[in-house]
Each structure stands twice: as structure tokens, then as C-alpha cells.
Design an enzyme around this catalytic site. Structure first.
Site, PDB file in Angstrom:
ATOM      1  N   TYR A 108       0.841  -1.198   0.000  1.00 37.38           N
ATOM      2  CA  TYR A 108       0.000   0.000   0.000  1.00 37.38           C
ATOM      3  C   TYR A 108       0.878   1.250   0.000  1.00 37.38           C
ATOM      4  O   TYR A 108       0.611   2.201  -0.733  1.00 37.38           O
ATOM      5  CB  TYR A 108      -0.931  -0.011   1.210  1.00 37.38           C
ATOM      6  N   ASN A 133     -12.766  -1.251  -4.586  1.00 41.10           N
ATOM      7  CA  ASN A 133     -12.700  -1.662  -5.985  1.00 41.10           C
ATOM      8  C   ASN A 133     -13.853  -2.624  -6.279  1.00 41.10           C
ATOM      9  O   ASN A 133     -13.947  -3.682  -5.656  1.00 41.10           O
ATOM     10  CB  ASN A 133     -11.348  -2.352  -6.242  1.00 41.10           C
ATOM     11  N   CYS A 141      -6.734  -5.802  -7.267  1.00 42.36           N
ATOM     12  CA  CYS A 141      -6.465  -5.305  -5.917  1.00 42.36           C
ATOM     13  C   CYS A 141      -5.813  -6.390  -5.060  1.00 42.36           C
ATOM     14  O   CYS A 141      -5.167  -6.080  -4.059  1.00 42.36           O
ATOM     15  CB  CYS A 141      -7.735  -4.772  -5.279  1.00 42.36           C
ATOM     16  N   HIS A 142      -5.941  -7.644  -5.469  1.00 39.14           N
ATOM     17  CA  HIS A 142      -5.314  -8.740  -4.713  1.00 39.14           C
ATOM     18  C   HIS A 142      -3.790  -8.682  -4.778  1.00 39.14           C
ATOM     19  O   HIS A 142      -3.117  -9.311  -3.975  1.00 39.14           O
ATOM     20  CB  HIS A 142      -5.821 -10.098  -5.211  1.00 39.14           C
ATOM     21  N   GLU A 168      -1.001 -16.742  -9.990  1.00 43.52           N
ATOM     22  CA  GLU A 168      -0.222 -15.809 -10.809  1.00 43.52           C
ATOM     23  C   GLU A 168       1.292 -15.967 -10.612  1.00 43.52           C
ATOM     24  O   GLU A 168       2.074 -15.315 -11.292  1.00 43.52           O
ATOM     25  CB  GLU A 168      -0.620 -14.375 -10.484  1.00 43.52           C
TER      26      GLU A 168
END
Length: 192
Positions: A108, A133, A141-142, A168
Site C-alpha cells: 500500500y 474496488n 487489488c489482490h 499468478e
């Protein structure tokens, strides 16, 4: 009145609810067990009243891209059109999220600095924008985690966040981890 369509899609992480307009732009994508959140965000982010038609077949391009993403073509969702919603900060954060490549994470604070915020407390505002979101997975956002590498809250649940990051390649698969207590990998500085 804005007319939108609600479709249901299967995914390895549970059923997804997809909200699109007549052009195929995504207004919301969330997990079916978070339906109340999806409806709340739609009301908050749209100034005009919404008419939501349910039981509509998902636009082929969106359904196909999500299917390919879950089959391993991580870039398949990159070009999907997303409706521009939210206030100026939210739009800025969500656009930056789309530039974080699959397989990478950022914190963040790093995201706040990238967006030009020098005050360390700006990470709180970035976190709030990230948390509001409405388009999970496509607006990733993950991929934003704590500075220390901890997985922080995710509207779909932290377990789903972990599974998306494993999918991912940003985290090792759970069954491949030797020492669960060793902690998560450090975040990376990104030039996005």
C-alpha cells in the site's frame, strides 16, 4: 436509469457475479457469496439509479478472457474494458492496479508513493480506495499486500487472495511451501 446486466460465471474460486453494460464494459465483478457488497458498491459508485437485469449470458469476450486467465493465460484479462467509476482518487488507484503485472505484488505504501503521495499515512487512503474496488481480479487489488509481505484484507477473503497470488506465481503454491512460518516473500519495487 442505467441498465446493466448481471451474469454468473464459474471459477475455480467459486461462482462469480459479473455486471456489464450494453457495450460489454465491466461495472462489477465479485464472488457470489459477496453479493451484498456488489450491490452496495454499485449503488455507491453510480450517481443514477440502476436497473439490473439478471440471468443474462455473460459477454463472450469477458467470459472467454476470464476462462483463459484461470487456465493460465494471465494476460487474457489485461485489455478487458472496465467502466470508469468512483471518485478521482479511486479511479487513480484502480488505474494503477491494472498496471501491476501478474506475478508481482506491491505494498500500500509503495503504491501511494508511486501515485505521488509522500505522507506515509496516504497508504491508509490507498487501502480504502483499493478496498472499494468493484471489479475483482480484472482490477487486481489482490496484488497489493502489506509492507511486511503479509496478506491484508481482501473483499473475497484472504484465502482467495492467496490462491490468486499463487495462481499468478507471486506466491509459491501452498502444497509447495516447506515452512509456512517462514513468512511471505518481500514485495518488489515496481516501475508501473
Amino acid at each position: 436509469m442505467l441498465k446493466l446486466q448481471l451474469s454468473r460465471l464459474a471459477s475455480p474460486l467459486g461462482e462469480l457475479l459479473l455486471v456489464t453494460d450494453d457495450t460489454g464494459a465491466i461495472h462489477a465483478l465479485d464472488f457470489a457469496d459477496h453479493r451484498a457488497r456488489l450491490h452496495r458498491l454499485l449503488r455507491q459508485l453510480h450517481e443514477d439509479p440502476i436497473e439490473l437485469a439478471e440471468g443474462i449470458v455473460a459477454p463472450h469476450a469477458v467470459a472467454d478472457a476470464l476462462r483463459r486467465y484461470f487456465e493460465g493465460d494471465l494476460a487474457a484479462i489485461d485489455a478487458l474494458p472496465v467502466a470508469t467509476l468512483g471518485d478521482a482518487l479511486q479511479r487513480k488507484v484502480w488505474a494503477a492496479l491494472r498496471r501491476i503485472p501478474a506475478g508481482r505484488t506491491t505494498s500500500y505504501g509503495e503504491l501511494a508513493r508511486h501515485l505521488g503521495f509522500d505522507d506515509p499515512r496516504a497508504a491508509i487512503d490507498i487501502g480504502a480506495a483499493n478496498g472499494s474496488n468493484p471489479v475483482s481480479i480484472v482490477v487486481p487489488c489482490h496484488r497489493v499486500i502489506g509492507r511486511n509481505g503479509q496478506l491484508k484484507g481482501y473483499a473475497g477473503g484472504v484465502l482467495r487472495k492467496q490462491r490468486l497470488l499463487e495462481h499468478e506465481g507471486a506466491l509459491p503454491a501452498a502444497e509447495a511451501r516447506v515452512d509456512e512460518k517462514a513468512g511471505w516473500p518481500e514485495t518488489m519495487q515496481l516501475s508501473f
